[in-house]
Motif scaffolding. Structure first.
Motif, PDB file in Angstrom:
ATOM      1  N   PHE A  11       0.859  -1.179   0.000  1.00 28.72           N
ATOM      2  CA  PHE A  11       0.000   0.000   0.000  1.00 28.72           C
ATOM      3  C   PHE A  11       0.902   1.238   0.000  1.00 28.72           C
ATOM      4  O   PHE A  11       1.883   1.282   0.752  1.00 28.72           O
ATOM      5  CB  PHE A  11      -0.877  -0.031   1.261  1.00 28.72           C
ATOM      6  CG  PHE A  11      -1.964   0.985   1.295  1.00 28.72           C
ATOM      7  CD1 PHE A  11      -3.188   0.733   0.695  1.00 28.72           C
ATOM      8  CD2 PHE A  11      -1.780   2.196   1.949  1.00 28.72           C
ATOM      9  CE1 PHE A  11      -4.211   1.666   0.732  1.00 28.72           C
ATOM     10  CE2 PHE A  11      -2.791   3.132   1.994  1.00 28.72           C
ATOM     11  CZ  PHE A  11      -4.005   2.874   1.382  1.00 28.72           C
ATOM     12  N   HIS A  25     -11.831  12.431  -1.106  1.00 25.64           N
ATOM     13  CA  HIS A  25     -10.373  12.393  -0.949  1.00 25.64           C
ATOM     14  C   HIS A  25      -9.751  12.021  -2.286  1.00 25.64           C
ATOM     15  O   HIS A  25     -10.266  11.147  -2.986  1.00 25.64           O
ATOM     16  CB  HIS A  25     -10.053  11.361   0.127  1.00 25.64           C
ATOM     17  CG  HIS A  25      -8.603  11.172   0.425  1.00 25.64           C
ATOM     18  ND1 HIS A  25      -7.654  12.141   0.211  1.00 25.64           N
ATOM     19  CD2 HIS A  25      -7.932  10.103   0.965  1.00 25.64           C
ATOM     20  CE1 HIS A  25      -6.473  11.675   0.587  1.00 25.64           C
ATOM     21  NE2 HIS A  25      -6.610  10.453   1.044  1.00 25.64           N
ATOM     22  N   GLU A  65      -6.519  10.872  -2.919  1.00 26.59           N
ATOM     23  CA  GLU A  65      -5.460   9.871  -3.061  1.00 26.59           C
ATOM     24  C   GLU A  65      -5.961   8.814  -4.054  1.00 26.59           C
ATOM     25  O   GLU A  65      -7.133   8.406  -4.013  1.00 26.59           O
ATOM     26  CB  GLU A  65      -5.105   9.237  -1.708  1.00 26.59           C
ATOM     27  CG  GLU A  65      -3.807   8.438  -1.808  1.00 26.59           C
ATOM     28  CD  GLU A  65      -3.183   8.049  -0.466  1.00 26.59           C
ATOM     29  OE1 GLU A  65      -3.807   8.271   0.582  1.00 26.59           O
ATOM     30  OE2 GLU A  65      -2.052   7.511  -0.484  1.00 26.59           O
ATOM     31  N   ASP A  67      -6.024   5.753  -4.426  1.00 21.24           N
ATOM     32  CA  ASP A  67      -6.738   4.530  -4.031  1.00 21.24           C
ATOM     33  C   ASP A  67      -8.252   4.757  -4.034  1.00 21.24           C
ATOM     34  O   ASP A  67      -9.024   3.803  -4.078  1.00 21.24           O
ATOM     35  CB  ASP A  67      -6.256   3.975  -2.679  1.00 21.24           C
ATOM     36  CG  ASP A  67      -6.254   4.989  -1.550  1.00 21.24           C
ATOM     37  OD1 ASP A  67      -6.162   6.188  -1.821  1.00 21.24           O
ATOM     38  OD2 ASP A  67      -6.330   4.564  -0.373  1.00 21.24           O
ATOM     39  N   HIS A  68      -8.675   6.032  -4.014  1.00 20.01           N
ATOM     40  CA  HIS A  68     -10.111   6.350  -4.061  1.00 20.01           C
ATOM     41  C   HIS A  68     -10.513   7.130  -5.306  1.00 20.01           C
ATOM     42  O   HIS A  68     -11.688   7.175  -5.647  1.00 20.01           O
ATOM     43  CB  HIS A  68     -10.518   7.169  -2.831  1.00 20.01           C
ATOM     44  CG  HIS A  68     -10.044   6.571  -1.554  1.00 20.01           C
ATOM     45  ND1 HIS A  68     -10.510   5.366  -1.086  1.00 20.01           N
ATOM     46  CD2 HIS A  68      -9.093   6.975  -0.670  1.00 20.01           C
ATOM     47  CE1 HIS A  68      -9.881   5.060   0.034  1.00 20.01           C
ATOM     48  NE2 HIS A  68      -9.013   6.009   0.302  1.00 20.01           N
ATOM     49  N   HIS A  87      -6.553  12.894   5.041  1.00 25.46           N
ATOM     50  CA  HIS A  87      -5.128  12.606   5.044  1.00 25.46           C
ATOM     51  C   HIS A  87      -4.367  13.581   4.134  1.00 25.46           C
ATOM     52  O   HIS A  87      -3.158  13.731   4.250  1.00 25.46           O
ATOM     53  CB  HIS A  87      -5.030  11.143   4.592  1.00 25.46           C
ATOM     54  CG  HIS A  87      -3.764  10.611   4.106  1.00 25.46           C
ATOM     55  ND1 HIS A  87      -3.675   9.714   3.084  1.00 25.46           N
ATOM     56  CD2 HIS A  87      -2.502  10.814   4.525  1.00 25.46           C
ATOM     57  CE1 HIS A  87      -2.432   9.376   2.891  1.00 25.46           C
ATOM     58  NE2 HIS A  87      -1.700  10.006   3.734  1.00 25.46           N
ATOM     59  N   ASP A 111     -10.721   8.436   4.919  1.00 24.74           N
ATOM     60  CA  ASP A 111      -9.637   7.680   5.567  1.00 24.74           C
ATOM     61  C   ASP A 111      -9.819   7.584   7.097  1.00 24.74           C
ATOM     62  O   ASP A 111      -9.250   6.684   7.736  1.00 24.74           O
ATOM     63  CB  ASP A 111      -8.283   8.344   5.285  1.00 24.74           C
ATOM     64  CG  ASP A 111      -7.698   7.941   3.929  1.00 24.74           C
ATOM     65  OD1 ASP A 111      -8.293   7.097   3.236  1.00 24.74           O
ATOM     66  OD2 ASP A 111      -6.635   8.487   3.574  1.00 24.74           O
ATOM     67  N   HIS A 146     -11.790   2.634   4.135  1.00 22.11           N
ATOM     68  CA  HIS A 146     -11.081   1.356   4.288  1.00 22.11           C
ATOM     69  C   HIS A 146     -11.669   0.625   5.496  1.00 22.11           C
ATOM     70  O   HIS A 146     -12.100   1.265   6.451  1.00 22.11           O
ATOM     71  CB  HIS A 146      -9.589   1.573   4.554  1.00 22.11           C
ATOM     72  CG  HIS A 146      -8.873   2.334   3.472  1.00 22.11           C
ATOM     73  ND1 HIS A 146      -8.619   1.814   2.227  1.00 22.11           N
ATOM     74  CD2 HIS A 146      -8.352   3.587   3.457  1.00 22.11           C
ATOM     75  CE1 HIS A 146      -7.967   2.707   1.491  1.00 22.11           C
ATOM     76  NE2 HIS A 146      -7.800   3.799   2.212  1.00 22.11           N
TER      77      HIS A 146
END
Ligand code: FEO
Length: 411
Positions: free
Chosen positions: A23, A81, A83, A85-86, A147, A166, A226
């Motif tokens: 990750f 968000h 980042e 990953d999203h 974050h 997050d 998550h």
């Protein structure tokens, strides 16, 4: 895992990732995986998607959306968000639903442009602002630096559901059910510590601020980006207590000894310290070889336990490079509320002690006793100094242990 209904007009449409090894390219999730949670909120007039998923799973995300919506088309994509990953399925969402509006704040949109070269479809909301879906309103609260600078959470006023991004997340993918009350909550505690220490630790003051800002909300369900979804009062109480403990770096009695070693001499010193701690009554002692363990596991335990002892050989006038790597991340996380100690090993001129001293200065770490320097392997005199260091740490840890036990008995 297929879509799961969370409440009135609210569905989980996320995915599990058991493919990614590291990750953020750094933190191993090979064994436990991770969830990228995303959601649908349906109003009487409008439909909102909350977040997307990492682009390796875009197809599965769309399958889940369509299994809920059928032929219906979403009106909004809320980007809590950025980042990737999203956010890395945003472009695919726009391609599939060209009329969709991207809901974000002033810091979200430049990031979308920079990451994905998209500069339209935007609908800007303010901190505390609302979006009417018909029969229900979504409200937005900014949580900067938890974050990233643009981070925000979304609150469904009708059901008291918080889409917390997050915040309240963890490593470890769910299998079967997405709900905390249908999972083994305890098995998520270590992944939560690891997630917090690696992802949020550096910005823990901002996490404290965000938890404070969200405290006035009446929350019935917590849907993070998550980990699991929390929907019973007991589980939400557990989660809030755990995250408050994490955010305020409230440690437990115990000592983490972390060392680097090339030929076992530094390990010998670490063993002397561990034995002394045990003889002095410390019940939880963990030892990590920084050359064998990914630092995420060490960071997690350093966030959890009060005692922190580090040992390193010198390396060409500096410190063992793998210890340097840990210290680099720890400079951000800092050793908050810790009892710390350091020892070094050198063959001719040393160097590790200077790096440790710099670390102590930069982070404001409080040393329980003087740093111990061992030349070669520990001799009788070194052994006395190592034991003195261990006793100084043990005195404080045993006192904390006794206090914790007394508190437990009183409850
Ligand atoms: Fe799960 Fe900061 O992204």
């Amino acid at each position: 895992m297929k879509n799961q209904k969370i409440g009135d007009g609210i569905y989980w449409i996320g995915v599990q990732d058991f493919t990614t090894y590291m990750f953020e390219g750094m933190w191993p999730i090979d064994q436990e995986g991770v969830n990228y949670n995303a959601y649908i909120v349906e109003g009487d007039d409008k439909i909102a998607l909350i977040d997307t998923v990492k682009s390796i799973k875009t197809d599965e995300y769309f399958e889940n959306i369509e299994s809920v919506l059928g032929d219906k088309v979403p009106d909004y994509l809320v980007v809590n968000h950025m980042e990737p990953d999203h956010s890395s399925s945003i472009e695919a969402v726009i391609n599939r639903y060209p009329g969709i509006r991207i809901v974000g704040n002033t810091k979200t949109f430049p990031m979308i442009e920079n990451f994905y070269q998209i500069d339209d479809h935007f609908l800007e909301i303010t901190n505390g602002g609302e979006l009417d879906l018909g029969g229900r309103k979504l409200q937005f609260f900014f949580t900067p630096m938890v974050h990233w600078p643009e981070s925000m959470v979304t609150f469904d006023q009708k059901t008291g559901t918080l889409f917390s991004m997050d915040i309240f997340g963890s490593f470890k993918a769910t299998v079967g059910s997405i709900f905390a009350d249908e999972n083994d909550i305890e098995s998520f505690e270590e992944p939560t510590y690891r997630y917090y220490a690696c992802i949020v630790g550096k910005v823990t003051e901002m996490a404290q601020r965000s938890l404070g800002a969200l405290a006035p909300l009446t929350i019935n369900t917590i849907c993070p980006s998550h980990g699991m979804i929390w929907r019973t009062p007991e589980d939400i109480d557990y989660l809030l207590k755990l995250w408050t403990k994490l955010a305020y770096a409230k440690t437990e009695p115990g000592v983490i000894i972390t060392y680097g070693t090339m030929y076992g001499n530094t390990r010998e010193s670490a063993d002397i310290i561990a034995d002394t701690l045990r003889e002095a009554g410390v019940k939880t002692i963990k030892m990590y070889d920084v050359g064998r363990t990914n630092i995420s596991y060490i960071l997690a335990d350093l966030w959890k336990y009060q005692g922190a002892i580090f040992g390193s050989p010198a390396y060409y006038g500096g410190i063992f490079p793998l210890m340097q790597n840990l210290l680099y991340k720890l400079e951000g996380n800092k050793l908050r509320n810790h009892v710390a100690g350091f020892f070094t090993e050198y063959s001719w001129s040393g160097g590790a002690e200077r790096v440790f001293q710099d670390f102590v200065k930069k982070t404001g770490t409080v040393e329980a006793a003087d740093m111990v320097r061992v030349q070669g392997a520990p001799n009788k005199q070194d052994t006395v100094a190592l034991k003195t260091l261990a006793h100084a740490v043990a005195t404080e840890i045993v006192a904390a242990q006794n206090e914790a036990e007394a508190q437990l008995q009183a409850e």
